[in-house]
Design a protein around this motif. Structure first.
Motif: not given
Length: 172
Positions: A29, A52-53, A170, A99, A167-168, A1-2, A33, A49-50
């Motif tokens: 995480t 994630d949060l 969803g 996002l 986030v991981s 996760m980024n 990431g 786009d990379d």
């Protein structure tokens, strides 16, 4: 996760909180990431786009996000000068629909004092087109220049780990 953490900090308190949140995110995480902490002066105006949060934080000045006048006042009290604040960055950043964005702020702990930079930033981000923006946490400082109150850095780490888990899975 980024994760990208954009923060505004004049006395260093919000920077400390942003760094503690980053530590928590990293701990929460799986390896691989990237978690970047970037001062708003150096923040990108296009979120890749990379990412994630996106986390966005700043100090509460005058019951909201900083403005040029409140930053000038803080500088006269010993704060580091800044080119711009979260308010100006939000006005320039290109929105990315879907996002997950969570805001946070630092504030002087005064009973019943209204206003929140985190609330104002979340609202401004949604208005800008970040439909996933939500208000996160407030972290407390002692006095205008700080320091961060005891226990707040640990609470920021815990919150960062919780966000990473959300986030991981969803849920953000």
């Amino acid at each position: 996760m980024n994760v990208l953490i954009v923060h505004e900090s004049m006395f260093g308190n919000t920077r400390q909180i942003a760094s503690a949140i980053a530590e928590g995110v990293r701990a929460g995480t799986t390896p691989g990431g990237e978690v970047r902490v970037v001062h708003v002066d150096d923040a990108p105006t296009a979120i890749g786009d990379d990412v994630d949060l996106l986390l966005v934080g700043g100090p509460t000045h005058g019951l909201s996000m900083t403005r040029p006048q409140t930053r000038e006042d803080a500088t006269s009290k010993g704060a580091a000068p800044a080119r711009e604040g979260v308010r100006e960055w939000i006005a320039e950043v290109t929105p990315r629909r879907g996002l997950p964005v969570v805001t946070f702020d630092t504030r002087v702990h005064v009973k019943l004092l209204p206003g929140s930079a985190a609330n104002a930033a979340a609202k401004a981000l949604r208005h800008r087109g970040f439909d996933g923006a939500e208000r996160g946490e407030t972290f407390w400082v002692e006095g205008v220049a700080g320091p961060v109150l005891e226990g707040e850095l640990e609470r920021a780490r815990e919150w960062g780990a919780t966000l990473a888990t959300r986030v991981s899975h969803g849920v953000a």
